[in-house]
Design a protein around this motif. Structure first.
Motif, PDB file in Angstrom:
ATOM      1  N   ASP A  19       1.088  -1.389  -0.121  1.00 45.58           N
ATOM      2  CA  ASP A  19       0.585   0.140   0.451  1.00 45.58           C
ATOM      3  C   ASP A  19       0.556   1.047   0.026  1.00 45.58           C
ATOM      4  N   ALA A  29      11.927   6.350   5.048  1.00 51.18           N
ATOM      5  CA  ALA A  29      11.100   6.749   6.488  1.00 51.18           C
ATOM      6  C   ALA A  29      10.004   5.642   6.166  1.00 51.18           C
ATOM      7  N   ASP A  30       9.148   5.505   7.254  1.00 49.60           N
ATOM      8  CA  ASP A  30       7.605   5.065   7.742  1.00 49.60           C
ATOM      9  C   ASP A  30       7.161   6.348   7.274  1.00 49.60           C
ATOM     10  N   ARG A  67       3.911   6.689   7.301  1.00 49.50           N
ATOM     11  CA  ARG A  67       2.983   7.039   8.313  1.00 49.50           C
ATOM     12  C   ARG A  67       3.652   8.174   9.432  1.00 49.50           C
TER      13      ARG A  67
HETATM   14  P1  ADP Z   1       0.865  -5.548   3.333  1.00 50.73           P
HETATM   15  O1  ADP Z   1       0.073  -5.782   4.200  1.00 50.73           O
HETATM   16  O2  ADP Z   1       1.369  -5.207   2.257  1.00 50.73           O
HETATM   17  O3  ADP Z   1       2.432  -6.720   3.618  1.00 50.73           O
HETATM   18  P2  ADP Z   1       2.158  -4.021   5.512  1.00 50.73           P
HETATM   19  O4  ADP Z   1       1.927  -2.815   6.127  1.00 50.73           O
HETATM   20  O5  ADP Z   1       3.176  -5.222   5.618  1.00 50.73           O
HETATM   21  O6  ADP Z   1       1.918  -4.414   4.150  1.00 50.73           O
HETATM   22  O7  ADP Z   1       3.497  -3.187   5.682  1.00 50.73           O
HETATM   23  C1  ADP Z   1       3.095  -1.755   4.483  1.00 50.73           C
HETATM   24  C2  ADP Z   1       3.388  -0.200   5.319  1.00 50.73           C
HETATM   25  O8  ADP Z   1       4.736  -0.362   6.028  1.00 50.73           O
HETATM   26  C3  ADP Z   1       2.965   0.887   4.996  1.00 50.73           C
HETATM   27  O9  ADP Z   1       2.175   0.851   5.221  1.00 50.73           O
HETATM   28  C4  ADP Z   1       4.531   1.344   5.801  1.00 50.73           C
HETATM   29  O10 ADP Z   1       3.826   2.075   7.199  1.00 50.73           O
HETATM   30  C5  ADP Z   1       5.342   0.906   6.380  1.00 50.73           C
HETATM   31  N1  ADP Z   1       6.820   1.557   6.157  1.00 50.73           N
HETATM   32  C6  ADP Z   1       7.389   1.155   7.382  1.00 50.73           C
HETATM   33  N2  ADP Z   1       8.289   1.062   7.257  1.00 50.73           N
HETATM   34  C7  ADP Z   1       8.494   1.874   6.054  1.00 50.73           C
HETATM   35  C8  ADP Z   1       9.267   2.494   4.780  1.00 50.73           C
HETATM   36  N3  ADP Z   1      10.814   2.586   4.574  1.00 50.73           N
HETATM   37  N4  ADP Z   1       8.808   2.068   3.067  1.00 50.73           N
HETATM   38  C9  ADP Z   1       7.776   2.120   3.674  1.00 50.73           C
HETATM   39  N5  ADP Z   1       6.494   1.903   4.143  1.00 50.73           N
HETATM   40  C10 ADP Z   1       7.393   1.305   5.311  1.00 50.73           C
END
Ligand code: ADP
Ligand code: ASP
Ligand code: MG
Length: 449
Positions: A230, A237-238, A240
């Protein structure tokens, strides 16, 4: 061969499932395997139901079943209407949920929830979502088949965090999957779940569908593993926590592993490990914005920046041991490490001085036993509300001033522990859990103005 993995938000509703099936059909590869997560929130609901059953709150457990039923019924109705296939899928949903309620009742009556039974419960979400996606693909006219991943993804017996048994699973994956893909049929299967050789269901650990995709990709010698999620890719960085975070177009295997291990949830930490061995590129893509280029993870990634990203890993426990006996003595650390080995607890970070050792751990299953054993060596204090914040980049040893910039960016935050210099690509420190987001924001502002 292409392996495509879709995460929980990518299959959370009828609308998303339509997108997923379109993306799978459009993907440019003659052979495709699609690995699916449970609908977002369903794994949590399954586990919560089991915990409620254990606490003898059977009403609470059964209400989780009803919530899961509604999510799936709504999606089945929207995608398959009152067709024969839709009705058959609704019957199947009802019987799988009946089995779940029997499991919950068993947990409640026995007052016991083993890791093994929790695995049987928590993997159900993937079975439900994948049946629906596969059936919708077939009814939309695509050549597709649903396979139960437990037929080929054989693991050891570490319930809750099982490890692939490569020797058994590789030939099984090939014999189960290749006849379909070679005939041009898209294979839909589940992430997260596996089975022991003796037939018990296992799971690979939370977020483990990414890992499943790379296991399947390696077993089938795929050309690429795509992780559809998503966000637009692996970011600085994250997003969110840090809305200004930017997408990294290319990331090396090593950087991606480090970021995933230190908290970038977008990728399960073990995903890259098998891919490295066969040098299979991993691409992170956004299901909602498939036109975006995403992030390509490969062995030699193009990048010029020294600092690549910041990450935070919450829910960590720090252990502080101090002992005058350490002074000028030898063999002390090996005795301490032997205890962590005895209690099967991996250490994440470590910092030592003449008379003290500070460490962080992620797995706390044996924390009280460990603490007791450590008390024989000195004073012990633990803190379970800390987080690791990491800066990941390149050639830190050749650059001066990075640590200075980190500390000035964090000057108003109490740093509990520092672990730097052990690796050329990572600088990590421990802060209180409540400071983790602030630390990540301030570091990001410093390094990515
Ligand atoms: P999925 O359900 O598709 O496996 P996840 O929720 O496990 O998705 O992982 C996606 C989430 O990871 C993103 O929505 C984001 O908030 C988080 N995230 C944390 N660190 C990062 C980062 N460095 N780059 C991208 N997303 C990140
Ligand atoms: N559904 C599992 C979880 O929520 C696995 C995954 O989505 O990767 O942990
Ligand atoms: Mg995930």
């Amino acid at each position: 061969m292409l392996v495509l993995k879709f995460g929980g938000t990518s299959v959370e509703s009828a609308e998303r499932i339509r997108q997923v099936v379109d993306l799978c059909a459009q993907a440019k590869s003659p052979q495709k395997v699609v690995v699916l997560s449970a609908m977002s929130g369903v794994t949590n609901a399954l586990i919560d139901g089991a915990e409620k059953a254990l606490a003898r709150d059977l009403g609470g457990a059964l209400s989780q079943i009803e919530a899961i039923r509604k999510r799936h019924l709504d999606a089945i109705t929207a995608l398959l209407g009152t067709s024969q296939a839709g009705l058959a899928l609704k019957d199947e949903l009802a019987s799988r949920l009946d089995e779940l309620s029997i499991l919950y009742k068993g947990v409640s009556y026995l007052g016991e929830l083993t890791r093994r039974s929790l695995d049987a419960v928590s993997g159900l979400g993937e079975l439900l979502s994948s049946r629906l996606v596969a059936e919708f693909a077939i009814q939309s006219g695509h050549k597709a088949v649903w396979l139960d991943a437990r037929e080929f993804l054989i693991t050891d017996e570490v319930y809750g965090k099982a490890n692939p048994r490569w020797d058994v699973l590789t030939p099984k994956a090939q014999t189960h999957i290749l006849p379909h893909t070679q005939a041009g049929t898209i294979v839909f299967t589940q992430g997260f779940i596996g089975r022991t050789e003796s037939g018990a269901s296992t799971t690979l650990g939370r977020g483990g569908s990414d890992y499943s995709a790379s296991i399947v990709g390696v077993a089938l010698n795929s050309n690429e593993i795509q992780i559809w999620t998503d966000v637009d890719g692996m970011m600085t960085a994250d997003p969110r926590v840090v809305p200004e975070a930017r997408v990294l177009p290319e990331v090396s295997f090593q950087e991606a592993s480090e970021l995933a291990y230190f908290g970038a949830k977008v990728l399960h930490p073990l995903t890259i490990k098998p891919a490295i061995e066969k040098n299979i590129p991993v691409r992170i893509l956004n299901t909602m914005r498939p036109d975006q280029p995403g992030t390509l993870i490969k062995s030699a990634a193009q990048a010029t920046e020294t600092i690549r990203a910041v990450a935070a890993k919450k829910g960590i426990t720090a252990i502080f041991l101090s002992s005058p006996r350490m002074l000028m003595s030898h063999g002390f650390l090996s005795q301490i490490f032997a205890l962590f080995d005895r209690y099967k607890t991996p250490i994440d970070l470590i910092a030592t001085s003449e008379i003290s050792v500070s460490l962080t751990i992620d797995q706390t299953d044996y924390l009280s036993e460990l603490k007791e054993a450590l008390l024989e060596h000195g004073e012990v204090r633990t803190s379970s509300d800390v987080a690791i914040v990491s800066v990941v980049g390149r050639q830190f040893r050749e650059q001066s001033g990075i640590a200075g910039r980190v500390f000035s960016a964090l000057k108003d935050i109490n740093i509990v522990m520092i672990s730097g210099g052990a690796s050329d690509i990572n600088l990590s420190f421990v802060v209180s859990r409540d400071d983790a987001d602030k630390a990540m924001k301030q570091l990001h502002a410093e390094f990515f103005p």
